[in-house]
Design a protein around this motif. Structure first.
Motif, short mmCIF file in Angstrom:
data_model
loop_
_atom_site.label_atom_id
_atom_site.label_comp_id
_atom_site.label_asym_id
_atom_site.label_seq_id
_atom_site.Cartn_x
_atom_site.Cartn_y
_atom_site.Cartn_z
N GLU A 70 41.93 48.72 29.17
CA GLU A 70 42.39 49.24 30.46
C GLU A 70 41.23 49.40 31.44
OE1 GLU A 70 45.58 49.77 31.47
OE2 GLU A 70 46.11 48.81 29.56
N LEU A 71 40.08 49.86 30.94
CA LEU A 71 38.91 50.01 31.80
C LEU A 71 38.47 48.67 32.36
CD1 LEU A 71 36.55 51.73 32.96
CD2 LEU A 71 35.33 51.24 30.81
N LEU A 72 38.42 47.65 31.52
CA LEU A 72 38.00 46.33 31.98
C LEU A 72 38.98 45.76 33.01
CD1 LEU A 72 36.73 44.76 28.63
CD2 LEU A 72 35.39 45.81 30.45
N LYS A 73 40.28 45.97 32.79
CA LYS A 73 41.27 45.53 33.78
C LYS A 73 41.05 46.26 35.11
CE LYS A 73 45.03 44.38 30.60
NZ LYS A 73 46.36 44.82 30.12
N HIS A 74 40.82 47.55 35.02
CA HIS A 74 40.60 48.36 36.23
C HIS A 74 39.37 47.86 36.99
CE1 HIS A 74 40.42 51.90 38.78
NE2 HIS A 74 39.13 51.99 38.48
N LEU A 75 38.26 47.66 36.27
CA LEU A 75 37.03 47.19 36.93
C LEU A 75 37.20 45.81 37.51
CD1 LEU A 75 34.40 48.48 34.34
CD2 LEU A 75 34.95 49.46 36.57
N HIS A 76 37.92 44.96 36.80
CA HIS A 76 38.17 43.61 37.30
C HIS A 76 38.96 43.67 38.60
CE1 HIS A 76 39.74 39.44 37.27
NE2 HIS A 76 38.54 39.19 36.76
N GLY A 77 39.91 44.59 38.66
CA GLY A 77 40.70 44.76 39.88
C GLY A 77 39.90 45.36 41.04
N LYS A 78 38.85 46.12 40.73
CA LYS A 78 38.03 46.75 41.77
C LYS A 78 37.10 45.76 42.46
CE LYS A 78 38.67 51.29 41.80
NZ LYS A 78 38.69 52.19 42.91
N GLY A 79 36.78 44.66 41.77
CA GLY A 79 35.96 43.63 42.42
C GLY A 79 34.57 43.46 41.84
N GLU A 80 33.79 42.72 42.60
CA GLU A 80 32.46 42.28 42.17
C GLU A 80 31.49 43.43 41.91
OE1 GLU A 80 29.60 39.38 41.19
OE2 GLU A 80 31.74 39.18 41.47
N GLU A 81 31.45 44.40 42.81
CA GLU A 81 30.51 45.51 42.66
C GLU A 81 30.80 46.32 41.39
OE1 GLU A 81 28.84 49.41 45.09
OE2 GLU A 81 30.57 48.33 45.86
N ALA A 82 32.06 46.59 41.13
CA ALA A 82 32.44 47.35 39.94
C ALA A 82 32.05 46.61 38.67
CB ALA A 82 33.94 47.64 39.96
N CYS A 83 32.29 45.31 38.64
CA CYS A 83 31.93 44.50 37.46
C CYS A 83 30.41 44.50 37.27
CB CYS A 83 32.45 43.09 37.62
SG CYS A 83 34.26 43.00 37.71
N HIS A 84 29.69 44.38 38.37
CA HIS A 84 28.22 44.38 38.29
C HIS A 84 27.70 45.70 37.74
CE1 HIS A 84 24.13 44.85 40.12
NE2 HIS A 84 24.00 43.71 39.47
N GLU A 85 28.26 46.80 38.19
CA GLU A 85 27.81 48.11 37.71
C GLU A 85 28.19 48.34 36.25
OE1 GLU A 85 25.62 49.66 39.28
OE2 GLU A 85 25.86 48.47 41.10
N PHE A 86 29.29 47.78 35.81
CA PHE A 86 29.64 47.85 34.39
C PHE A 86 28.59 47.13 33.55
CE2 PHE A 86 31.48 45.80 30.65
CZ PHE A 86 31.89 46.91 29.94
N TYR A 87 28.20 45.93 33.98
CA TYR A 87 27.16 45.19 33.24
C TYR A 87 25.83 45.95 33.25
CZ TYR A 87 29.85 40.97 32.38
OH TYR A 87 30.78 40.08 31.90
N ARG A 88 25.51 46.57 34.37
CA ARG A 88 24.28 47.34 34.44
C ARG A 88 24.32 48.50 33.44
NH1 ARG A 88 22.40 49.26 40.17
NH2 ARG A 88 22.05 47.04 40.32
N GLY A 89 25.44 49.20 33.38
CA GLY A 89 25.59 50.30 32.43
C GLY A 89 25.53 49.83 30.99
#
Length: 194
Positions: A70-89
């Motif tokens: 669910e978190l990955l789906k949510h981040l994917h829906g939020k866009g590029e910045e959210a995905c980038h920050e997930f990878y950073r974390g």
């Protein structure tokens, strides 16, 4: 604000889509790691993950794999910045998982085509020979036997090992050679009775 660079091989948005299956099936993505990622996204980037959303993704009533999906789906829906920050974390909290992601492995292979070939060749490069442990055990036994004869031999007939030991000391470094020869000479003096 965040957009894909035409020069980039992949956008973080696309990478997350490709890595999602790996992340959801990875056993190292445990409850503690998912909680740390959610907390980081919530505290540092509340525009990506609000308090209400963070509470939902940290709820222990759902299994970790479901929360992660669910978190990955949510981040994917939020866009590029959210995905980038997930990878950073993920890079900060679990570097071993980060570097084993399929998109990271592919990027390394594309950057260094020899990397995949070297990974298969390197283990063989360090094999010194194929004689096995019995060969080394027999060599050690031989050297140990010669040393025992030299140091504990009573008669002068067993002293024939002296030239052999002095010759083998020639291949040692200067400091080791001095210690080796000095200890053999002290052994001689003890046998003579000085």
């Amino acid at each position: 604000m965040w957009s894909c660079d035409p020069g980039d091989a992949d956008c973080y948005h696309e990478q997350l889509q490709r890595d999602a299956h790996f992340l959801c099936s990875e056993p190292r993505m445990d409850t503690q790691l998912v909680d740390r990622l959610v907390l980081q996204l919530n505290r540092i980037y509340p525009q990506i993950l609000s308090d209400k959303e963070a509470h939902k993704f940290r709820s222990l009533s759902m299994p970790t794999k479901v929360r992660l999906t669910e978190l990955l789906k949510h981040l994917h829906g939020k866009g590029e910045e959210a995905c980038h920050e997930f990878y950073r974390g993920l890079h900060i909290h679990a570097e071993d998982i980060y570097w084993s992601l399929p998109t990271r492995v592919r990027q390394r292979e594309m950057a260094d085509p020899k990397w995949t070939k070297n990974a298969a060749v390197n283990p063989e490069r360090f094999v010194l020979n194929d004689r096995g442990p019995m060969f080394f055990l027999s060599c050690f036994s031989f050297v140990f036997g010669v040393a025992m004869l030299y140091y504990y031999g009573e008669s002068e007939t067993l002293r024939c090992t002296c030239p052999l030991l002095h010759c083998s000391a020639a291949r040692l470094s200067k400091g080791a050679k001095d210690v080796f020869i000095t200890s053999s000479e002290v052994g001689k003096l003890k046998k003579i009775g000085c």
